[in-house]
Design an enzyme around this catalytic site. Structure first.
Site, PDB file in Angstrom:
ATOM      1  N   GLU A 292     110.629 -47.262 -31.890  1.00 60.24           N
ATOM      2  CA  GLU A 292     110.254 -46.067 -31.139  1.00 60.24           C
ATOM      3  C   GLU A 292     111.372 -45.642 -30.184  1.00 60.24           C
ATOM      4  OE1 GLU A 292     106.787 -44.873 -27.843  1.00 60.24           O
ATOM      5  OE2 GLU A 292     107.247 -46.959 -28.303  1.00 60.24           O
ATOM      6  N   LYS A 360     102.990 -38.668 -32.282  1.00 59.29           N
ATOM      7  CA  LYS A 360     102.005 -39.561 -31.680  1.00 59.29           C
ATOM      8  C   LYS A 360     100.843 -38.751 -31.112  1.00 59.29           C
ATOM      9  CE  LYS A 360     101.628 -43.159 -28.126  1.00 59.29           C
ATOM     10  NZ  LYS A 360     102.329 -43.795 -26.991  1.00 59.29           N
ATOM     11  N   CYS A 439     103.980 -46.653 -30.950  1.00 58.07           N
ATOM     12  CA  CYS A 439     103.692 -47.319 -29.679  1.00 58.07           C
ATOM     13  C   CYS A 439     102.394 -48.114 -29.800  1.00 58.07           C
ATOM     14  CB  CYS A 439     103.633 -46.284 -28.557  1.00 58.07           C
ATOM     15  SG  CYS A 439     103.487 -46.973 -26.890  1.00 58.07           S
TER      16      CYS A 439
END
Length: 580
Positions: A292, A360, A439
């Site tokens: 990430e 995300k 994440c």
């Protein structure tokens, strides 16, 4: 039991819970401690005589566990006031509300609940009710916008593959229930022992028969989980495809520099070593994965930049030379006019063409997204407190990617033929349909579940927890995410900045991994299994929902005790003419 001893018991339970889940002393946690951790809390709660005191005791347990197990949240720079402070207060409030649910059936000192013509002795169900309340608490704290699924008992099963297997039926909450039930049984035994002066007195005490029945139920549940786990671990599930992936763990400080050149150089060096390892084994790599937020300049506007940087060899030149598709974490501009930017997984084919992104969708509250940011006073307040007044924009779609792979055993049950593809090898090869949760999204069934139902054959998580600077934080994240592999019987791969970079099969078993906080790469041969539904994938969190329903049902009939005999008689005689 005095208030001082009750507070001590609640505090001790919090400490034991923190020791049960992965921590700095026991990196893999302790399943044994998890089974006894809640015994002191049960003892204190049973001795409590008011809502206020019960809520206080449960809140102390929550605060102790949260602060001791998630103390690393304070390393999130200026956001510690939210990441640690606000989460600790929120967790304590949720468990305090759960305490009120626990105390309610015993508030009027009556031990009998009438359902129609039948009576149920609530005292004999106290341990069961205690386990119900614990599941409700952990479900509540792990759900919604402010969800924080850390610090839960099920994380203690890090190193227990047998108990993990029941997750494809109950999710992680089945383990929480068994552990809480075991703690309640132990707490009840200790209370009876405390009141007795001899072995004979202990055996003859009121409540001993109830304890024996509850203990038998606990042992029966534990036996079922163990036998089911043994069966599932021994069950043969053939590998359909294999994805050869190079997982890069660059171990770079995410806040050391605003420029990404050095991080890219390190990642490129490690990637090339991993690709060469595959080639030396006579195999071709199918995918290279970086963690990430490796890239700092937002796409698609920065495409020109990465045609020239790093100067020694640009990123895109490197991808073309390696001749392999890449997943790289970086920002993506979703709406330039309104400055809306997403934390994204950027996907490039082997010719370095940018093929798409996944944004995300579950953002970290206050750190990545600020509630009420559309109001000027909120932005001004955040700017004064942490020097930050805006955040990421949440993605709105579940994007899947088809990556090339190798067919196992020369055949493939499901084939996908793209009628529009011509000579594009990236789309013509045998494919693995891949989801890329970013994440902490791999901690949430609400994210991974829709991916699975959309046809994902593999979860490929990219994350960066290196800011935590603790091994316990890395292992805790993995302990939560690992349940997704079992719940959906789908392989899970995690490519991280500093750990835990790992490959997990559809039974939750660790196949390959890298040490924490070290630069390195993993030449991962990822097994891909036939897509299938499980009980959990079909019905999601049915178990905590059922517990909520049963708890509400019992509370309704107990509430009749507080409303007077007329209402009670009305309900019993007119609404509940049920023969059992």
């Amino acid at each position: 039991m005095t208030i001082i001893f009750q507070v001590f018991c609640a505090l001790f339970s919090g400490i034991l819970s923190a020791l049960a889940i992965p921590n700095e002393f026991f990196h893999f946690g302790s399943t044994f401690i998890a089974f006894v951790a809640l015994a002191p809390l049960y003892m204190a709660a049973k001795s409590s005589k008011s809502y206020k005191r019960t809520a206080l005791l449960f809140a102390i347990d929550a605060l102790a566990c949260h602060l001791l197990s998630s103390y690393w949240l304070a390393n999130f720079k200026d956001f510690a006031i939210f990441t640690l402070g606000a989460s600790a207060i929120g967790t304590a409030c949720i468990e305090a509300m759960a305490a009120c649910i626990f105390y309610f059936p015993f508030a009027n000192n009556k031990t009998t609940i009438y359902i129609g013509k039948k009576s149920v002795h609530s005292e004999s169900l106290r341990i069961l009710h205690f386990a119900f309340v614990r599941v409700i608490y952990e479900w509540a704290k792990s759900t919604g916008f402010l969800a924080y699924p850390w610090g839960v008992l099920s994380m203690a099963a890090f190193d227990n593959e047998l108990l993990l297997q029941s997750a494809d039926i109950f999710g992680s909450y089945g383990l929480t229930f068994i552990m809480a039930f075991g703690g309640g049984c132990l707490g009840e035994a200790l209370l009876l022992l405390q009141k007795s002066t001899s072995k004979g007195a202990f055996l003859g005490q009121k409540g001993f028969f109830s304890l024996v029945c509850n203990t038998k139920c606990f042992l029966l549940m534990l036996s079922f989980a163990t036998c089911y786990g043994t069966y599932k671990l021994g069950e043969f599930t053939p590998v359909q495809k294999t994805l050869n992936a190079v997982l890069v763990q660059q171990n770079a400080d995410p806040w050391a520099s605003s420029d990404d050149t050095e991080s890219i150089k390190i990642s490129m060096e490690l990637s090339e070593k991993g690709v060469n390892d595959f080639i030396s084994q006579g195999q071709n790599p199918d995918l290279v994965v970086w963690s990430e937020a490796v890239l700092r300049y937002a796409f698609p506007h920065s495409i020109k930049r990465y045609n020239f940087y790093p100067e020694e060899e640009s990123l895109f030149d490197f991808i073309q030379r390696i001749d392999t598709p890449f997943i790289i974490g970086g920002p993506y501009v979703m709406d330039a006019a309104n400055k809306k930017m997403a934390n994204a997984a950027l996907v490039f084919d082997k010719s370095s063409r940018f093929r798409g992104y996944y944004a995300k969708s579950h953002l970290v509250p206050f750190a990545e997204v600020i509630p009420g940011v559309e109001y000027a006073w909120v932005r001004n307040c955040m700017e004064r407190m942490v020097g930050f007044s805006n955040g990421w924009t949440a993605g709105t779609s579940y994007t899947l990617f088809d990556f090339p792979a190798s067919v196992q055993n020369g055949s493939e049950t499901v084939k996908i033929i793209d009628m529009e593809a011509q000579n594009d090898d990236f789309r013509q090869k045998t494919k693995v349909r891949t989801a890329i949760p970013i994440c902490f999204e791999d901690a949430f069934p609400d994210i991974c579940g829709p991916f699975h139902q959309a046809g994902a054959e593999l979860f490929m998580n990219i994350t960066d927890d290196s800011w935590s600077k603790t091994k316990s934080a890395e292992y805790q994240h993995f302990a939560v995410a690992r349940f997704r592999a079992v719940e959906y019987r789908t392989s899970l791969v995690r490519s991280t900045n500093a750990g835990f970079t790992v490959v997990v099969d559809n039974k939750g078993r660790i196949l390959q991994s890298l040490p924490l906080f070290e630069s390195g790469y993993l030449t991962a041969k990822v097994p891909v299994y036939q897509w299938r539904n499980t009980v959990y994938s079909c019905f999601n969190n049915w178990f905590p929902h059922l517990i909520l329903l049963l708890t509400a049902f019992a509370a309704f009939f107990k509430a009749l005790e507080f409303r007077g005999p007329s209402l009670k008689a009305l309900v019993q005689n007119e609404l509940l003419k049920i023969e059992f």
